[in-house]
Design a protein around this motif. Structure first.
Motif, PDB file in Angstrom:
ATOM      1  N   HIS A  99       0.780  -1.005  -0.045  1.00 38.13           N
ATOM      2  CA  HIS A  99       0.110  -0.084   0.113  1.00 38.13           C
ATOM      3  C   HIS A  99       1.000   1.297  -0.172  1.00 38.13           C
ATOM      4  CE1 HIS A  99      -3.497   2.586   1.629  1.00 38.13           C
ATOM      5  NE2 HIS A  99      -3.542   2.312   0.250  1.00 38.13           N
ATOM      6  N   THR A 100       0.662   2.040   0.866  1.00 39.57           N
ATOM      7  CA  THR A 100       1.308   3.392   0.863  1.00 39.57           C
ATOM      8  C   THR A 100       2.854   3.429   1.630  1.00 39.57           C
ATOM      9  OG1 THR A 100       0.259   4.480   2.726  1.00 39.57           O
ATOM     10  CG2 THR A 100      -0.412   4.975   0.420  1.00 39.57           C
ATOM     11  N   GLY A 101       2.954   2.307   2.197  1.00 35.77           N
ATOM     12  CA  GLY A 101       4.217   1.942   3.099  1.00 35.77           C
ATOM     13  C   GLY A 101       4.239   2.442   4.556  1.00 35.77           C
ATOM     14  N   ASP A 102       3.277   2.948   5.086  1.00 33.98           N
ATOM     15  CA  ASP A 102       3.343   3.469   6.423  1.00 33.98           C
ATOM     16  C   ASP A 102       2.792   2.290   7.285  1.00 33.98           C
ATOM     17  OD1 ASP A 102       3.281   5.006   8.677  1.00 33.98           O
ATOM     18  OD2 ASP A 102       1.760   6.352   8.342  1.00 33.98           O
ATOM     19  N   ASP A 103       3.611   1.651   7.736  1.00 30.18           N
ATOM     20  CA  ASP A 103       3.167   0.225   8.288  1.00 30.18           C
ATOM     21  C   ASP A 103       4.670  -0.277   9.255  1.00 30.18           C
ATOM     22  OD1 ASP A 103       4.883  -0.773   6.657  1.00 30.18           O
ATOM     23  OD2 ASP A 103       3.262  -1.365   5.220  1.00 30.18           O
ATOM     24  N   PRO A 104       4.092  -1.488   9.651  1.00 27.25           N
ATOM     25  CA  PRO A 104       5.164  -1.989  10.493  1.00 27.25           C
ATOM     26  C   PRO A 104       6.506  -2.557   9.642  1.00 27.25           C
ATOM     27  CG  PRO A 104       3.192  -3.093  11.359  1.00 27.25           C
ATOM     28  CD  PRO A 104       2.928  -2.219  10.284  1.00 27.25           C
ATOM     29  N   PHE A 105       6.129  -2.594   8.468  1.00 28.25           N
ATOM     30  CA  PHE A 105       7.241  -3.360   7.600  1.00 28.25           C
ATOM     31  C   PHE A 105       8.391  -2.134   7.609  1.00 28.25           C
ATOM     32  CE2 PHE A 105       9.482  -4.201   3.683  1.00 28.25           C
ATOM     33  CZ  PHE A 105      10.027  -5.332   3.923  1.00 28.25           C
ATOM     34  N   LEU A 106       7.939  -0.850   7.499  1.00 25.69           N
ATOM     35  CA  LEU A 106       8.911   0.241   7.316  1.00 25.69           C
ATOM     36  C   LEU A 106       9.653   0.384   8.885  1.00 25.69           C
ATOM     37  CD1 LEU A 106       8.700   3.660   5.792  1.00 25.69           C
ATOM     38  CD2 LEU A 106       8.612   3.508   8.405  1.00 25.69           C
ATOM     39  N   ASP A 107       8.976   0.123   9.874  1.00 25.75           N
ATOM     40  CA  ASP A 107       9.839   0.131  11.071  1.00 25.75           C
ATOM     41  C   ASP A 107      10.817  -1.254  11.148  1.00 25.75           C
ATOM     42  OD1 ASP A 107       8.002   2.234  11.949  1.00 25.75           O
ATOM     43  OD2 ASP A 107       6.512   0.687  12.753  1.00 25.75           O
ATOM     44  N   LEU A 108      10.359  -2.139  10.607  1.00 26.82           N
ATOM     45  CA  LEU A 108      11.329  -3.180  10.650  1.00 26.82           C
ATOM     46  C   LEU A 108      12.591  -2.934   9.679  1.00 26.82           C
ATOM     47  CD1 LEU A 108      11.710  -6.417  11.148  1.00 26.82           C
ATOM     48  CD2 LEU A 108      11.070  -6.649   8.660  1.00 26.82           C
ATOM     49  N   PHE A 109      12.285  -2.491   8.564  1.00 31.31           N
ATOM     50  CA  PHE A 109      13.382  -1.972   7.660  1.00 31.31           C
ATOM     51  C   PHE A 109      14.267  -0.872   8.323  1.00 31.31           C
ATOM     52  CE2 PHE A 109      15.276   0.753   4.380  1.00 31.31           C
ATOM     53  CZ  PHE A 109      16.151  -0.177   3.558  1.00 31.31           C
TER      54      PHE A 109
END
Length: 256
Positions: free
Chosen positions: A16-26
């Protein structure tokens, strides 16, 4: 001390637009990450995701990321699919017509109250072929949110061919919107037969926004370094404060 990090491959399907837990993981793992794939079928969402990452990270980290505009499907030899999304795309973000529910399954949008729907043809690929294309024999973290297709995509994956110690996927819609029946059972069997233990959060109604006790939409299938991976789920699932105040628990999913 010289820290020898193991080089990680991490993959997100349906960013989606990237504002999510995956961004925090990265963000947390960015020194260790060697390759990161971020895959999203709706080009306008992927553009916003790329913009968010480019504002947050320096080029040495951005260079590790491939942003891929494709739909991930469960059937090999599918070159393209119709992809359904709310009319106007991101014009009305935050409304009921939110683009997060865009899917290869039109009913998935209808079930979420979206009535003005458009479609366009999007290039498609299976997970296996995606991993081959980007030369990934091991995927250290796989985050999957394919709006209703997660179970079918994971069922199509030969888990003995590729090492994926951590899979986060949306279990809430395995058999149609808000339905968990046969596909869910088949997926549970597929994962447990491949040595995974499956965890989720159990949220009590004490949590804001939950009218009743319920399982989280996402499930996490993990194997290997279980304690370390469970700690990561706790840190990066977006439910840390709920667990800390005793309103949510991490539970192991038994035979459904």
């Amino acid at each position: 001390h010289i820290h020898l990090f193991k080089k990680m491959h991490i993959v997100q399907i349906g960013s989606h637009t990237g504002d999510d837990p995956f961004l925090d993981l990265f963000d947390f793992k960015k020194e260790q990450v060697d390759k990161c794939l971020i895959v999203e079928a709706l080009a306008s969402s992927l553009d916003l995701c790329q913009k968010l990452y480019s504002e947050k990270f320096d080029s040495e980290y951005l260079d590790k990321i491939s942003f891929v505009n494709r739909a991930v499907v469960d059937k090999a030899d599918t070159e393209s699919v119709d992809f359904f999304f709310p009319k106007g795309e991101h014009e009305s973000d935050g409304d009921v017509s939110y683009t997060a529910f865009s899917s290869t399954n039109k009913n998935h949008l209808l079930s979420h109250g979206i009535t003005e729907i458009e479609k366009r043809e999007v290039s498609a690929i299976t997970l296996s072929d995606l991993f081959k294309e980007f030369d990934m024999e091991k995927v250290d973290r796989l985050y999957l949110d394919a709006e209703g297709l997660d179970a079918k995509i994971l069922l199509s994956l030969n888990l003995s061919e590729i090492d994926i110690p951590f899979i986060c996927f949306e279990a809430a819609h395995t058999d149609g919107a808000f339905q968990r029946t046969q596909n869910c059972k088949d997926l549970y069997k597929h994962l447990t037969e491949n040595d995974y233990n499956i965890f989720s959060f159990y949220h009590t109604s004490k949590n804001e926004g939950y009218d009743s006790d319920q399982l989280d939409w996402n499930w996490w299938a993990i194997k290997g370094e279980e304690e370390e991976l469970l700690q990561e789920i706790f840190e990066f699932a977006g439910h840390k404060s709920k667990v800390e105040n005793g309103h949510s628990l991490i539970i192991k999913i038994g035979d459904q």
